[in-house]
Scaffold this motif. Structure first.
Motif, PDB file in Angstrom:
ATOM      1  N   UNK A  94      36.392  57.193  43.896  1.00 52.01           N
ATOM      2  CA  UNK A  94      37.401  56.818  42.913  1.00 52.01           C
ATOM      3  C   UNK A  94      38.144  55.565  43.337  1.00 52.01           C
ATOM      4  N   UNK A  95      38.507  55.499  44.641  1.00 52.30           N
ATOM      5  CA  UNK A  95      39.224  54.308  45.135  1.00 52.30           C
ATOM      6  C   UNK A  95      38.386  53.046  44.950  1.00 52.30           C
ATOM      7  N   UNK A  96      37.106  53.149  45.306  1.00 58.52           N
ATOM      8  CA  UNK A  96      36.229  51.978  45.188  1.00 58.52           C
ATOM      9  C   UNK A  96      36.099  51.574  43.722  1.00 58.52           C
ATOM     10  N   UNK A  97      35.948  52.573  42.840  1.00 57.11           N
ATOM     11  CA  UNK A  97      35.786  52.255  41.422  1.00 57.11           C
ATOM     12  C   UNK A  97      37.061  51.614  40.855  1.00 57.11           C
ATOM     13  N   UNK A 126      39.640  46.716  38.900  1.00 58.07           N
ATOM     14  CA  UNK A 126      40.664  45.687  39.080  1.00 58.07           C
ATOM     15  C   UNK A 126      40.026  44.293  39.172  1.00 58.07           C
ATOM     16  N   UNK A 127      38.970  44.217  39.963  1.00 55.84           N
ATOM     17  CA  UNK A 127      38.277  42.938  40.145  1.00 55.84           C
ATOM     18  C   UNK A 127      37.724  42.441  38.818  1.00 55.84           C
ATOM     19  N   UNK A 128      37.162  43.383  38.045  1.00 58.53           N
ATOM     20  CA  UNK A 128      36.565  43.032  36.758  1.00 58.53           C
ATOM     21  C   UNK A 128      37.637  42.637  35.753  1.00 58.53           C
ATOM     22  N   UNK A 129      38.693  43.423  35.668  1.00 58.14           N
ATOM     23  CA  UNK A 129      39.714  43.184  34.648  1.00 58.14           C
ATOM     24  C   UNK A 129      40.598  41.998  34.993  1.00 58.14           C
ATOM     25  N   UNK A 130      41.108  42.021  36.253  1.00 56.90           N
ATOM     26  CA  UNK A 130      42.113  41.014  36.592  1.00 56.90           C
ATOM     27  C   UNK A 130      41.521  39.693  37.028  1.00 56.90           C
ATOM     28  N   UNK A 131      40.343  39.715  37.595  1.00 60.31           N
ATOM     29  CA  UNK A 131      39.764  38.466  38.097  1.00 60.31           C
ATOM     30  C   UNK A 131      38.601  37.989  37.246  1.00 60.31           C
TER      31      UNK A 131
END
Ligand code: ADP
Ligand code: MG
Lengths: 413, 223
Positions: free
Chosen positions: B178-181, B186-191
């Motif tokens: 869950x933490x990794x996902x 976050x990487x996908x949405x924010x970056x």
């Protein structure tokens, strides 16, 4: 864990970190090439010095004919082993009283390795007056004389060697008393001797009459005393190791040698030319030996480095796969392996040179009877050879490392 | 961004050729978070390898922007991976003798990757994955979840436009997964980094905005 100061990564730093990581593997890969280079350097150091020493020696001998005991080798003449064969001293008189022409001068010598103040030193018994005329080197300046040339009498030789103060020289040697001695420059240093110091040779006390100037020959390591004193001291009777003769070159070509052989039974009469050719043969042998070792080193060294790099590549397959995955090109991986091997080669060259030089310094006096100092010229050659051998050895492992694909990382499920 | 047309991959085998991928047509748009699911041996890894230019398809074309991947040289492909792709593997694929921060910086050691502020960039990313206080730890001194977070930070260091992840949670328990996902999201949405992630886990697959199911090398549904 390494210290927390963090530096950026580069290929070079990556290699350094990995080197530290696999120290033992790297050191084992280094062993064969280091030893190989050491052997070559030792052989070459000794033979270079011996070539030079003998050449200088013969050049400076001031004699061009040697009378040696039957069965003696030129080596015996230089190494002065305790059981080296001898010939009767009276042969010198036989020559002097014969009707032979062309003998300008001669010098009987007895040479033995003895104990001087606890050190093994070569003691040479000389007859002062005779020794002087056929041996102009003690006042020489330069290290290299002209090429070897049988000259007629001592005068041209003296000139070419810049020998002038003949009277002074003669006087000092004529004054050589029963328990006086002359000490070569290196021997004096080793034994901490100065003019008028005392030293003990085989239990007898001697006074240093003079420390001889450096000549760059084996004489530097020697102590000279009166022939008859030496004979008595060593209980050798009226025997000598050799008679050095200054012969006129015309006389030599006119058969001086065979005439000498006729009047001196059980001896080996030889010219400098023959000695030189003997030496040339020895040197050729040494060179052949070097070549043989060179070939062995290239093979063994390359295989050993190759083997070590092969093991390295094999156990790093996963890592290399990772490097490829994140964008290291094949050429970069290839270069990393080669660089590592060449660093090993470089280290092997330097280490091998150091070990080989030390071995030569230790073995030279022990086995060849010559002082060997490190030949700096051999350092770049060792490093170049060793690095090239390492690169050759690592070529195949490097090639395969470049071909490693990162599938191992990915197709594990 | 990445387009696959008619991609087929066969592995040569003594028992006859194995079809790992058959006629794959797939377009990945910028900002996508694609999950790839399917049984073991269905061709998921092979698909990622082909996208990464780590394996050449037997036939078909792959283009990244206007760049042809399937015919590029090793040098070009290496540069492609170094500049545009980040990788996260099931087994983390960290270098065992490099510290966490060194592992993160590793992609910048690639010749030509050229970034001078390696340490501060890596420190920022370790902060992002919550490991700034572990930067001098070796992988073996980190838990599995922490190792995978180091791997995620490493995948980000070259500021890739595409992250390829092969079962990134395969070795992690559900909580750590869950933490990794969360991180990926976050990487996908924010970056705005595009992600293609292979996974076995339906829970993980739920994080994506588009799912591709593979069976025997074919796309079943979703595309
Ligand atoms: N190197 C290989 N050689 C031969 N067959 C392979 C190789 N790698 C994978 N395969 C086969 O290709 C198919 C797809 O493999 P893979 O892409 O690893 O599947 P997945 O990742 O979905 O488990 C499988 O049938 C597998 O056995
Ligand atoms: Mg797989």
């Amino acid at each position: 864990m390494r210290k927390p100061s963090v530096k950026g990564l580069s290929v070079g730093r990556l290699i350094r970190i990995e080197f530290r990581q696999r120290r033992t593997q790297m050191i084992s890969g280094l062993l064969a090439i280091t030893l190989g280079i050491a052997v070559i350097v030792a052989i070459r150091s000794i033979s270079l010095v011996s070539e030079k020493a003998v050449a200088i020696n013969l050049d400076n001998l001031g004699a061009n004919v040697l009378v040696l005991p039957q069965g003696a080798t030129v080596d015996n003449y230089y190494t002065a082993d305790i059981d080296a064969p001898t010939l009767p001293e009276e042969y010198a008189e036989t020559i002097a009283t014969s009707d032979l022409t062309g003998v300008d001068n001669m010098s009987p010598k007895l040479t033995r390795r003895v104990n001087v103040n606890g050190e093994k030193i070569v003691l040479t018994g000389i007859l002062p007056k005779n020794e002087l005329v056929s041996k102009p080197i003690w006042k020489r300046s330069g290290l290299f004389g002209k090429g070897l040339k049988a000259s007629c009498g001592p005068s041209p030789l003296n000139e070419s060697h810049g020998y002038k103060d003949e009277k002074l020289q003669r006087k000092s040697i004529e004054a050589l008393a029963e328990y006086d001695c002359l000490v070569g420059a290196t021997a004096a240093q080793k034994l901490h001797l100065k003019e008028n110091s005392n030293l003990t040779i085989e239990g007898k006390s001697f006074r240093v009459e003079k420390v001889l100037p450096e000549t760059g020959t084996v004489d530097d390591d020697r102590v000279f005393a009166h022939l008859h004193t030496v004979q008595r001291l060593l209980g050798i009777g009226s025997q000598v190791s050799a008679i050095e003769i200054m012969g006129c070159c015309n006389a030599i070509t006119d058969g001086l040698l065979s005439k000498l052989r006729n009047i001196l039974p059980d001896t080996r009469v030889t010219t400098i030319g023959q000695i030189v050719s003997t030496q040339v043969q020895t040197n050729k042998l040494m060179k052949k030996l070097s070549v043989v070792f060179l070939i062995i080193i290239v093979f063994v060294g390359a295989v050993s480095i190759g083997n070590s790099m092969w093991a390295n590549v094999n156990e790093r397959k996963k890592e290399i796969g990772t490097l490829r995955m994140i964008g290291f090109p094949k050429t970069s991986v290839y270069r990393m392996i080669l660089t590592k091997a060449m660093v090993l080669g470089l280290a092997g060259g330097v280490l091998g040179y150091a070990i080989g030089s030390m071995a030569a310094m230790w073995l030279g006096p022990e086995f060849a009877g010559i002082e060997v100092s490190p030949t700096l010229m051999l350092l770049p050659a060792s490093v170049a050879l060793s690095t090239a051998v390492a690169a050759i050895g690592a070529a195949i492992p490097a090639y395969f490392a470049g071909r490693i694909e990162p599938f191992d990382n990915m197709q594990e499920n | 961004m990445l387009t696959l047309k008619n991609v087929t991959k066969t592995y040569r085998h003594s028992d006859g050729d194995v079809y790992a991928l058959r006629d794959i047509d797939l377009t990945i748009g910028a900002g996508d978070f694609i999950t790839v699911t399917g049984g073991s041996g269905s061709g998921k890894t092979t698909l990622l390898l082909c996208m990464a230019g780590l394996m050449r398809p037997t036939s078909g074309t792959i283009t990244f922007g206007d760049r042809k991947i399937e015919t590029a040289t090793d040098k070009e492909l290496s540069a492609y991976r170094s500049k545009h792709i980040g990788f996260v593997m099931q087994s983390f694929a960290l270098i065992p003798y490099l510290t966490a921060i060194e592992n993160v910086m590793l992609p910048l050691a690639v010749p030509g990757a050229g970034r001078t502020d390696q340490v501060s960039a890596a420190t920022d990313l370790l902060q992002l994955v919550g490991l700034e206080n572990r930067r001098n730890h070796l992988p073996r001194e980190l838990s599995a979840g922490q190792q995978q977070r180091v791997a995620v930070a490493r995948a980000m260091i070259n500021e890739p436009s595409l992250i390829l992840a092969d079962e990134p949670t395969g070795n992690l328990d559900p909580a750590l997964s869950g933490e990794i996902m969360q991180l990926f999201t976050e990487i996908n949405k924010q970056r705005g980094v595009t992600i293609v992630m292979v996974t076995h886990s339906p829970a993980a697959a739920a994080y994506g905005n588009r799912n591709i199911r593979l069976a025997e090398g074919r796309i079943l549904a979703g595309a």
